[in-house]
Each structure stands twice: as C-alpha cells, then as structure tokens.
Design a protein around this motif. Structure first.
Motif, PDB file in Angstrom:
ATOM      1  N   SER A 241       0.814  -1.215   0.000  1.00 42.99           N
ATOM      2  CA  SER A 241       0.000   0.000   0.000  1.00 42.99           C
ATOM      3  C   SER A 241       0.852   1.271   0.000  1.00 42.99           C
ATOM      4  N   THR A 242       2.148   1.133   0.242  1.00 42.97           N
ATOM      5  CA  THR A 242       3.023   2.313   0.271  1.00 42.97           C
ATOM      6  C   THR A 242       3.994   2.343  -0.898  1.00 42.97           C
ATOM      7  N   THR A 243       3.721   1.527  -1.902  1.00 45.34           N
ATOM      8  CA  THR A 243       4.553   1.549  -3.106  1.00 45.34           C
ATOM      9  C   THR A 243       3.695   1.235  -4.317  1.00 45.34           C
ATOM     10  N   ASP A 244       4.186   1.599  -5.492  1.00 42.96           N
ATOM     11  CA  ASP A 244       3.456   1.345  -6.731  1.00 42.96           C
ATOM     12  C   ASP A 244       4.032   0.117  -7.440  1.00 42.96           C
ATOM     13  N   GLY A 245       3.149  -0.572  -8.159  1.00 44.07           N
ATOM     14  CA  GLY A 245       3.616  -1.607  -9.065  1.00 44.07           C
ATOM     15  C   GLY A 245       3.649  -3.024  -8.541  1.00 44.07           C
ATOM     16  N   ILE A 246       3.287  -3.254  -7.267  1.00 45.92           N
ATOM     17  CA  ILE A 246       3.280  -4.613  -6.724  1.00 45.92           C
ATOM     18  C   ILE A 246       1.836  -5.104  -6.668  1.00 45.92           C
ATOM     19  N   ASP A 247       1.493  -6.009  -7.552  1.00 43.62           N
ATOM     20  CA  ASP A 247       0.117  -6.513  -7.622  1.00 43.62           C
ATOM     21  C   ASP A 247      -0.099  -7.660  -6.639  1.00 43.62           C
ATOM     22  N   VAL A 248      -1.301  -7.727  -6.100  1.00 46.73           N
ATOM     23  CA  VAL A 248      -1.697  -8.819  -5.213  1.00 46.73           C
ATOM     24  C   VAL A 248      -2.998  -9.406  -5.722  1.00 46.73           C
ATOM     25  N   ASP A 249      -3.313 -10.622  -5.262  1.00 40.34           N
ATOM     26  CA  ASP A 249      -4.581 -11.228  -5.674  1.00 40.34           C
ATOM     27  C   ASP A 249      -5.708 -10.733  -4.782  1.00 40.34           C
ATOM     28  N   ALA A 250      -6.890 -11.296  -4.976  1.00 35.25           N
ATOM     29  CA  ALA A 250      -8.080 -10.824  -4.253  1.00 35.25           C
ATOM     30  C   ALA A 250      -7.953 -10.982  -2.738  1.00 35.25           C
ATOM     31  N   LYS A 251      -7.100 -11.890  -2.286  1.00 32.90           N
ATOM     32  CA  LYS A 251      -6.942 -12.118  -0.845  1.00 32.90           C
ATOM     33  C   LYS A 251      -5.709 -11.438  -0.268  1.00 32.90           C
ATOM     34  N   GLY A 252      -4.999 -10.670  -1.090  1.00 26.46           N
ATOM     35  CA  GLY A 252      -3.859  -9.916  -0.593  1.00 26.46           C
ATOM     36  C   GLY A 252      -2.516 -10.592  -0.734  1.00 26.46           C
ATOM     37  N   TYR A 253      -2.475 -11.769  -1.362  1.00 27.83           N
ATOM     38  CA  TYR A 253      -1.199 -12.464  -1.547  1.00 27.83           C
ATOM     39  C   TYR A 253      -0.464 -11.881  -2.753  1.00 27.83           C
ATOM     40  N   VAL A 254       0.842 -11.712  -2.608  1.00 34.81           N
ATOM     41  CA  VAL A 254       1.646 -11.076  -3.649  1.00 34.81           C
ATOM     42  C   VAL A 254       1.774 -11.991  -4.860  1.00 34.81           C
ATOM     43  N   ILE A 255       1.574 -11.427  -6.049  1.00 33.68           N
ATOM     44  CA  ILE A 255       1.681 -12.173  -7.300  1.00 33.68           C
ATOM     45  C   ILE A 255       3.133 -12.146  -7.779  1.00 33.68           C
ATOM     46  N   THR A 256       3.667 -13.318  -8.117  1.00 36.45           N
ATOM     47  CA  THR A 256       5.051 -13.398  -8.585  1.00 36.45           C
ATOM     48  C   THR A 256       5.135 -14.153  -9.907  1.00 36.45           C
ATOM     49  N   HIS A 257       6.291 -13.999 -10.570  1.00 33.64           N
ATOM     50  CA  HIS A 257       6.551 -14.675 -11.842  1.00 33.64           C
ATOM     51  C   HIS A 257       7.517 -15.834 -11.631  1.00 33.64           C
ATOM     52  N   THR A 258       7.617 -16.683 -12.645  1.00 37.83           N
ATOM     53  CA  THR A 258       8.553 -17.813 -12.570  1.00 37.83           C
ATOM     54  C   THR A 258       9.883 -17.493 -13.243  1.00 37.83           C
ATOM     55  N   ARG A 259       9.956 -16.364 -13.966  1.00 38.02           N
ATOM     56  CA  ARG A 259      11.213 -15.998 -14.610  1.00 38.02           C
ATOM     57  C   ARG A 259      11.392 -14.494 -14.631  1.00 38.02           C
ATOM     58  N   PRO A 260      12.360 -13.951 -13.897  1.00 39.22           N
ATOM     59  CA  PRO A 260      13.151 -14.662 -12.895  1.00 39.22           C
ATOM     60  C   PRO A 260      12.255 -15.112 -11.748  1.00 39.22           C
ATOM     61  N   TYR A 261      12.573 -16.255 -11.188  1.00 38.54           N
ATOM     62  CA  TYR A 261      11.683 -16.879 -10.213  1.00 38.54           C
ATOM     63  C   TYR A 261      11.496 -15.977  -8.993  1.00 38.54           C
ATOM     64  N   GLY A 262      10.212 -15.723  -8.665  1.00 36.72           N
ATOM     65  CA  GLY A 262       9.894 -14.967  -7.460  1.00 36.72           C
ATOM     66  C   GLY A 262       9.762 -13.471  -7.648  1.00 36.72           C
ATOM     67  N   MET A 263      10.010 -12.950  -8.860  1.00 37.69           N
ATOM     68  CA  MET A 263       9.900 -11.498  -9.016  1.00 37.69           C
ATOM     69  C   MET A 263       8.432 -11.092  -9.103  1.00 37.69           C
TER      70      MET A 263
END
Length: 316
Positions: A241-263
């Motif tokens: 909530s204090t930064t831009d660009g970090i998406d979360v799902d409907a329950k608030g869990y952070v969405i990450t990619h597999t390449r690079p893993y975890g970004m």
C-alpha cells in the motif's frame, strides 16, 4: 530482505554465500520472525533459532531491527534510493483472521498467535506469567484445526488448563500435521469434530463464560473460560500500500513470476514464503526461498551485465 522469518533468512544466507551484500529489515526488536515468535519452544527452542541467526550474521548479513518497511520513511522506494539492486519481501501472513460470531469481543476471546507471542516473551523472561492469558484449571477452547491450533492447544496444556479443539470439519479435513495431532491427543487435548461455535456467551462483566455450539447431534451450551482463534491468517498490506507496481490477488497475496523466479510485478522486487504461497510449513517456505534466491541472483547479475555493456558503449 524484508522480514527475518524462514524465507528471509534462507534467501539472505543463499545470496550472502554467493558474495552479495545483504541487509535484512526486521520490524521486531529481535530477528527470527515466526521461528522465534510463532513456534513454541518445545518444538523449536529459541536457542536454536538464535544460533542459526548468528551463523547468518557471520556470513556478513546486516540486520536492521525495529525497521518496519511501509511505516514512516522506510519504504520500497527509499530502500532502492539507498542503492540496493533488489528487494525481497518475506513478511509472511502477519494478520490473523477473525469471525463475526456474536460475542467475539468478549474478554477471554483471543488470537492463538497472540498467545504464542506472549508465551515466547514469558519463556525469555521479558514478561511475567500474569501477562500470559492462561490460568491453571481454566477450560480452554481452540477454534480451528491447523498447525497453529495444535501449537496453541499444546501450549495451553502446558499451563495446566483443560483444552478442547473445536472444529467444524471432520478429522480428515484438518490441515494440521498428523504427528502434531497425535502428540496433542497424547498430551490430553480433546477434540470436538463437526462442531461450530454459534455464540460466545458472556457474563455481567462482559467476560466469556460459555459457548453455544452446534453439531450433527444438535445444539448445546458448554462452559469455557477462554477461546483462542486459529482460523488462518493473511498478509499485511503496509508494504504494497506504500509503493506502486506490486500486484496482489483478491486475498492480498503477492503475485510473482517464474522468470526470474519470485519477481513481483515490479521490477527488482521479489517475494516468497507465506506472503506468496499462502500459509505453509517452514520446510516448504525454505525450499521455495532457495528458488527465489536463484532468481534474485540471476536478475542482479543480468542488470550488472547490462550496465557494464552500456558503460562500454558510452566509452566507445
């Protein structure tokens, strides 16, 4: 690194061994996260956790304690502004879930994670026994049947209370590890299956005195002095909530990619552990964190290489 739980410590150790300079920002006054504050000492002695943290420190990892990222001037943006190449979020699921059951605000209704924190403080000598919300001889109910519920039940048993786990599902529906359940039974914890708490009933002093319960056999009222909720947890939102660009799902869990893993969806910001995968075991969190450490190393190396190539082009 943000957070010094199992995921944060694993990533920090992996990267430090590869020659990266690593700093851990920890909101608490002592490092360890759930390893120190959320797992009872009979399962994982605090001395073992502290020894592991000393090993991480010996690798050159810097710990900044009492630094809650997303509070005040410490944010993702300010950390990047200080020259860090990548940031890992390993803050877990710090916010316990509650219910809207009538009587939820009565004195005597607590969160299980709060009990575990207080018992840790008591065992460390930081608070007296009166700060632990348990008294010998009390009838205690644990609402839920996961690993935290088992920890709370077995902790309460050690304070000479009469403990019953109340679970709306069947035994086969519980999410607790079978070994933890068996040990709880061996220690004297009782279980009520397919039973829901319909109401927390208080006395004239607004203090819990009994529970109105519903099971396949019908409704009943049973006396209890305390109830500890152990029905799950969710991530805090102070960082996203204090930064831009970090998406979360409907329950608030952070969405990450597999390449690079975890970004995450913001370049250079990674996440792992419960804040991404939903509550899991320490072993699972550590395994996933090792993969994220690889992803961070690949990302930073790639950025450094591109910067080097760009510098060569400028010189030519």
């Amino acid at each position: 690194m943000i957070g010094s739980g199992p995921a944060g410590l694993t990533v920090a150790g992996q990267l430090s061994r590869q020659g990266f300079n690593v700093t851990i920002f920890e909101a608490q006054q002592e490092a360890g996260g759930v390893l120190l504050y959320g797992i009872p000492g009979y399962r994982l002695p605090n001395s073992v956790v502290r020894e592991e943290i000393k090993k991480i420190e010996a690798l050159g990892v810097e710990f900044r304690l009492g630094h809650a990222v997303g509070v005040g001037d410490v944010t993702i943006d300010s950390i990047f502004a200080d020259g860090y190449d990548a940031i890992f979020i390993g803050t877990g699921t710090a916010i316990p879930k509650s219910v809207e059951t009538p009587g939820i605000n009565l004195h005597g209704v607590h969160q299980s994670i709060a009990l575990l924190h207080q018992v840790t403080a008591y065992n460390d000598g930081r608070v007296t026994k009166r700060h632990v919300p348990l008294r010998a001889g009390e009838r205690v109910a644990i609402m839920g049947c996961g690993n935290v519920a088992m920890d709370a039940a077995r902790t309460a048993i050690r304070f000479e209370t009469d403990v019953t786990v109340v679970f709306r599902g069947r035994k086969e529906d519980m999410t607790a590890i079978e070994k933890e359940y068996n040990e709880a039974v061996h220690e004297g914890v009782k279980f009520m299956w397919e039973t829901e708490i319909q109401e927390f009933v208080g006395d004239e002093r607004n203090k819990l005195k009994e529970l109105r319960l519903k099971s396949p056999e019908g409704e009943c009222v049973m006396p209890f002095n305390r109830v500890f909720l152990a029905i799950g947890s969710r991530p805090a939102n102070r960082i996203v909530s204090t930064t831009d660009g970090i998406d979360v799902d409907a329950k608030g869990y952070v969405i990450t990619h597999t390449r690079p893993y975890g970004m995450t969806t913001r370049r250079g910001v990674f996440a792992g552990g419960d804040v991404v995968h939903r509550p899991q075991t320490v072993v699972q969190a550590v395994k996933a964190a090792k993969e994220v450490a690889e992803g961070i190393a690949q990302y930073v190396d790639a950025v450094k290489l591109l910067d080097h190539v760009s510098l060569l082009e400028q010189k030519s």
